[in-house]
Design a protein around this motif. Structure first.
Motif, short mmCIF file in Angstrom:
data_model
loop_
_atom_site.label_atom_id
_atom_site.label_comp_id
_atom_site.label_asym_id
_atom_site.label_seq_id
_atom_site.Cartn_x
_atom_site.Cartn_y
_atom_site.Cartn_z
N ILE A 55 40.42 34.16 38.23
CA ILE A 55 41.60 33.62 38.89
C ILE A 55 42.56 34.77 39.20
O ILE A 55 42.58 35.79 38.50
CB ILE A 55 42.31 32.53 38.06
CG1 ILE A 55 42.69 33.05 36.66
CG2 ILE A 55 41.47 31.29 37.96
CD1 ILE A 55 43.50 32.04 35.87
N ASN A 57 46.59 35.82 41.04
CA ASN A 57 47.90 35.44 41.55
C ASN A 57 48.54 36.68 42.15
O ASN A 57 48.68 37.70 41.46
CB ASN A 57 48.77 34.86 40.42
CG ASN A 57 50.11 34.37 40.92
OD1 ASN A 57 50.94 35.14 41.37
ND2 ASN A 57 50.34 33.07 40.80
N VAL A 91 53.43 33.93 47.97
CA VAL A 91 52.61 33.66 46.79
C VAL A 91 51.22 33.23 47.21
O VAL A 91 51.06 32.34 48.06
CB VAL A 91 53.25 32.55 45.92
CG1 VAL A 91 52.40 32.31 44.67
CG2 VAL A 91 54.67 32.91 45.53
N SER A 93 47.67 32.09 45.11
CA SER A 93 47.02 31.81 43.83
C SER A 93 45.71 31.09 44.09
O SER A 93 45.69 30.11 44.85
CB SER A 93 47.89 30.94 42.93
OG SER A 93 49.12 31.57 42.64
N THR A 94 44.63 31.55 43.47
CA THR A 94 43.35 30.90 43.71
C THR A 94 42.34 31.29 42.64
O THR A 94 42.54 32.24 41.87
CB THR A 94 42.79 31.26 45.10
OG1 THR A 94 41.68 30.44 45.40
CG2 THR A 94 42.37 32.73 45.15
N GLN A 95 41.25 30.54 42.60
CA GLN A 95 40.08 30.93 41.81
C GLN A 95 39.04 31.47 42.78
O GLN A 95 38.80 30.90 43.85
CB GLN A 95 39.52 29.74 41.04
CG GLN A 95 38.39 30.12 40.09
CD GLN A 95 38.06 29.03 39.10
OE1 GLN A 95 38.19 27.86 39.39
NE2 GLN A 95 37.66 29.41 37.90
N TYR A 121 50.59 41.58 40.84
CA TYR A 121 49.33 40.85 40.82
C TYR A 121 48.87 40.63 39.39
O TYR A 121 49.10 41.43 38.50
CB TYR A 121 48.25 41.58 41.63
CG TYR A 121 47.87 42.95 41.11
CD1 TYR A 121 46.89 43.11 40.13
CD2 TYR A 121 48.47 44.09 41.63
CE1 TYR A 121 46.53 44.37 39.67
CE2 TYR A 121 48.13 45.35 41.18
CZ TYR A 121 47.14 45.49 40.20
OH TYR A 121 46.80 46.74 39.75
N LEU A 154 49.97 32.81 35.57
CA LEU A 154 48.70 32.16 35.87
C LEU A 154 48.65 30.74 35.32
O LEU A 154 47.71 30.00 35.60
CB LEU A 154 47.54 32.98 35.32
CG LEU A 154 47.36 34.34 35.98
CD1 LEU A 154 46.33 35.19 35.25
CD2 LEU A 154 46.95 34.18 37.44
N VAL A 159 44.97 26.69 39.53
CA VAL A 159 44.12 27.00 40.69
C VAL A 159 42.67 26.60 40.46
O VAL A 159 41.91 26.46 41.40
CB VAL A 159 44.20 28.51 41.03
CG1 VAL A 159 45.60 28.87 41.47
CG2 VAL A 159 43.78 29.36 39.84
#
Length: 274
Positions: A55, A57, A91, A93-95, A121, A154, A159
């Motif tokens: 993950i 961010n 922003v 944010s993800t997997q 980050y 996180l 995410v």
């Protein structure tokens, strides 16, 4: 392109299998020396190697001009994007759905000449998205102290479809303070000083047994602060890169002008030492 490749981060994750979070900050500037693409503008580019299910961010703070941030997958397709005006924040944010070399592009408007920005980050390994549901107290503490490196950002966006937030075993209430990025867990609030002391003492010993030996310990006896008293134990890991601490406090509000549910409060705090 400039590279952000957490080789050590990936190595530690794959070999030792421990919780692993990385956080850093970069001061950047887009100027006349940077690449320019017609209809696109000038941009800074960063390459990042990711494993599947990690993950991430990204926070980008523009200083004087609006900026657009693009996250590009290994096939060269824009996976997500965000835009922020000066003084705001973009922003992402993800997997990560696919292993490979990804790119982060920070793009200025075509008529902008000099654009300063701050890039923050945070990366977390796939095993650090959320602890197991049956994780014991020490595993929870190690998970939280690792995420303290990144001010628990996180936790703010689930995410992966499941939030990484942890309510510590035995606590009556746990939350992340959005003002300073600290994790707070309350273990007692009542009028029995003997019970409060018992819980405080056990919590200090439990934390001491959970944390690695490189964490330093210090204790402070009762101290007057404004119109209340507090004593505490602090465990700190003051590295140059990711300084953090865990503090256990026993508050005595008996003589305080403010009213609480109980005169005595036992609280645990975990945070990055900024």
């Amino acid at each position: 392109m400039k590279k952000i490749i957490p080789i050590l981060f990936l190595f530690v994750t794959s070999v030792f299998g421990q919780y692993s979070v990385e956080f850093n900050e970069i001061k950047g500037e887009i100027n006349s020396r940077d690449k320019f693409k017609s209809g696109f503008g000038r941009y800074d580019g960063y390459e990042i190697e990711f494993y599947q299910n990690e993950i991430v961010n990204f926070l980008v703070f523009p200083e004087s001009h609006p900026l657009t941030v693009l996250f590009v997958d290994p096939d060269g397709k824009v996976f997500m994007q965000s835009r922020a005006n000066a003084g705001g924040v973009a922003v992402l944010s993800t997997q990560i759905p696919k292993q490979g070399e990804w790119a982060l592009l920070i793009v200025a408007d075509s008529n902008a000449t000099v654009c300063g920005y701050t890039l923050q980050y945070a990366f977390a390994a796939s095993n650090s998205v959320k602890p197991d549901d049956d994780a014991d107290f020490c595993s929870q503490i190690l998970f939280l102290t690792e995420h303290a490196k990144a001010n628990f950002i996180l936790f703010q966006a689930p995410v992966s479809g499941r939030s990484g937030f942890v309510k510590l075993s035995g606590s009556s209430d746990s939350f992340v303070d959005e003002n300073d990025g600290s994790y707070i867990a309350k273990y007692y609030e009542g009028d029995n000083i003997r019970e409060a002391n018992k819980i405080y003492t056990k919590l200090v010993e439990d934390i001491k047994n959970c944390l690695p030996k490189e964490w330093d310990e210090s204790r402070k006896d009762w101290n007057n602060v404004e119109d209340f008293k507090v004593k505490g134990a602090m465990f700190s890991n003051l590295t140059d890169i990711n300084p953090r601490y865990v503090q256990i406090s026993l508050f005595d509000f008996t003589d305080s002008k403010e009213r609480f549910t109980g005169n005595f409060v036992v609280q645990l705090e975990i945070r990055r030492a900024n």
